[in-house]
Design a protein around this motif. Structure first.
Motif, mmCIF file in Angstrom:
data_model
loop_
_atom_site.group_PDB
_atom_site.id
_atom_site.type_symbol
_atom_site.label_atom_id
_atom_site.label_comp_id
_atom_site.label_asym_id
_atom_site.label_seq_id
_atom_site.Cartn_x
_atom_site.Cartn_y
_atom_site.Cartn_z
ATOM 1 N N ARG A 1 0.825 -1.218 0.000
ATOM 2 C CA ARG A 1 0.000 0.000 0.000
ATOM 3 C C ARG A 1 0.854 1.261 0.000
ATOM 4 N N VAL A 2 1.906 1.267 0.799
ATOM 5 C CA VAL A 2 2.808 2.427 0.842
ATOM 6 C C VAL A 2 3.473 2.613 -0.511
ATOM 7 N N TYR A 3 3.922 1.513 -1.110
ATOM 8 C CA TYR A 3 4.564 1.555 -2.431
ATOM 9 C C TYR A 3 3.627 2.177 -3.469
ATOM 10 N N TRP A 4 2.387 1.691 -3.522
ATOM 11 C CA TRP A 4 1.447 2.190 -4.524
ATOM 12 C C TRP A 4 1.015 3.618 -4.231
ATOM 13 N N ARG A 5 0.912 3.984 -2.959
ATOM 14 C CA ARG A 5 0.584 5.371 -2.620
ATOM 15 C C ARG A 5 1.681 6.310 -3.115
ATOM 16 N N LYS A 6 2.931 5.929 -2.910
ATOM 17 C CA LYS A 6 4.048 6.756 -3.390
ATOM 18 C C LYS A 6 4.080 6.803 -4.912
ATOM 19 N N ASN A 7 3.798 5.669 -5.555
ATOM 20 C CA ASN A 7 3.760 5.609 -7.013
ATOM 21 C C ASN A 7 2.664 6.538 -7.544
ATOM 22 N N LEU A 8 1.471 6.450 -6.975
ATOM 23 C CA LEU A 8 0.366 7.295 -7.430
ATOM 24 C C LEU A 8 0.628 8.773 -7.166
ATOM 25 N N LEU B 1 3.590 10.221 -7.115
ATOM 26 C CA LEU B 1 4.568 10.626 -8.129
ATOM 27 C C LEU B 1 3.883 10.857 -9.471
ATOM 28 N N MET B 2 3.010 9.931 -9.882
ATOM 29 C CA MET B 2 2.306 10.097 -11.153
ATOM 30 C C MET B 2 1.423 11.345 -11.132
ATOM 31 N N ALA B 3 0.751 11.599 -10.025
ATOM 32 C CA ALA B 3 -0.119 12.778 -9.923
ATOM 33 C C ALA B 3 0.683 14.065 -10.053
ATOM 34 N N VAL B 4 1.828 14.125 -9.402
ATOM 35 C CA VAL B 4 2.673 15.319 -9.481
ATOM 36 C C VAL B 4 3.177 15.528 -10.907
ATOM 37 N N LEU C 1 1.985 14.316 -13.784
ATOM 38 C CA LEU C 1 0.900 14.631 -14.715
ATOM 39 C C LEU C 1 0.365 16.041 -14.504
ATOM 40 N N THR C 2 0.382 16.515 -13.275
ATOM 41 C CA THR C 2 -0.016 17.899 -13.008
ATOM 42 C C THR C 2 0.953 18.869 -13.660
ATOM 43 N N ILE C 3 2.239 18.593 -13.545
ATOM 44 C CA ILE C 3 3.248 19.449 -14.201
ATOM 45 C C ILE C 3 3.018 19.447 -15.707
ATOM 46 N N TRP C 4 2.797 18.266 -16.285
ATOM 47 C CA TRP C 4 2.579 18.176 -17.729
ATOM 48 C C TRP C 4 1.319 18.939 -18.144
ATOM 49 N N ALA C 5 0.250 18.815 -17.360
ATOM 50 C CA ALA C 5 -0.997 19.518 -17.684
ATOM 51 C C ALA C 5 -0.799 21.024 -17.616
ATOM 52 N N LEU C 6 -0.076 21.478 -16.599
ATOM 53 C CA LEU C 6 0.173 22.917 -16.482
ATOM 54 C C LEU C 6 1.001 23.427 -17.652
ATOM 55 N N ALA D 1 11.339 10.415 -18.233
ATOM 56 C CA ALA D 1 12.665 10.087 -17.709
ATOM 57 C C ALA D 1 12.708 10.246 -16.189
ATOM 58 N N VAL D 2 12.095 11.306 -15.671
ATOM 59 C CA VAL D 2 12.035 11.516 -14.222
ATOM 60 C C VAL D 2 11.251 10.388 -13.565
ATOM 61 N N TYR D 3 10.152 9.977 -14.181
ATOM 62 C CA TYR D 3 9.343 8.891 -13.628
ATOM 63 C C TYR D 3 10.148 7.595 -13.555
ATOM 64 N N VAL D 4 10.866 7.258 -14.614
ATOM 65 C CA VAL D 4 11.679 6.044 -14.630
ATOM 66 C C VAL D 4 12.754 6.108 -13.547
ATOM 67 N N TRP D 5 13.421 7.240 -13.434
ATOM 68 C CA TRP D 5 14.478 7.422 -12.438
ATOM 69 C C TRP D 5 13.921 7.276 -11.028
#
Length: 92
Positions: free
Chosen positions: A7-14, A16-19, A21-26, A67-71
Motif C-alpha cells: 500500500r505504501v509503495y502504490w501510494r508513493k507511485n500514485l 509521483l504520477m499525480a505530481v 501529470l499535473t506538471i505536464w498539464a500545467l 525520464a524523471v518517472y523512470v528514475w
C-alpha cells in the motif's frame, strides 16, 4: 512484500504520477493555451514562446517527465526491494 508495504509503495507511485501529470498539464494546457498570448510577447530564436510551448515544449516536457518517472521509480523499487530485470524473464 507484505500488504502494508504494498500500500505504501502504490501510494508513493500514485503520488509521483499525480505530481508529474499535473506538471505536464500545467505546461501543455497552461503554457500552450491559457498563457500563450502572454508568453508570445517573449521571442526566443525567432519564435514566440507560447507558440513554441504549444508545438514543441509540451512534448519535450512530457519526455523529460517520463525520464524523471523512470528514475524515481527505480529508486522506489530499490527502496522496497523490487527487482524486475530482463534476465529474470523466462522465455518459452
Amino acid at each position: 512484500m507484505d500488504e502494508q508495504s504494498r500500500r505504501v509503495y502504490w501510494r508513493k507511485n500514485l503520488r509521483l504520477m499525480a505530481v508529474l501529470l499535473t506538471i505536464w498539464a500545467l505546461v501543455s494546457f497552461g503554457a500552450g493555451i491559457l498563457f500563450a498570448d502572454l508568453l508570445n510577447n517573449i521571442v526566443i530564436a525567432g519564435f514566440p514562446l507560447g507558440f513554441w510551448f504549444a508545438n514543441q515544449g509540451s512534448i519535450l516536457v512530457f519526455v523529460a517527465l517520463i525520464a524523471v518517472y523512470v528514475w524515481r521509480m527505480d529508486k522506489l523499487d530499490a527502496q522496497f526491494g523490487i527487482h524486475d530485470y530482463e534476465s529474470d524473464v523466462h522465455h518459452s
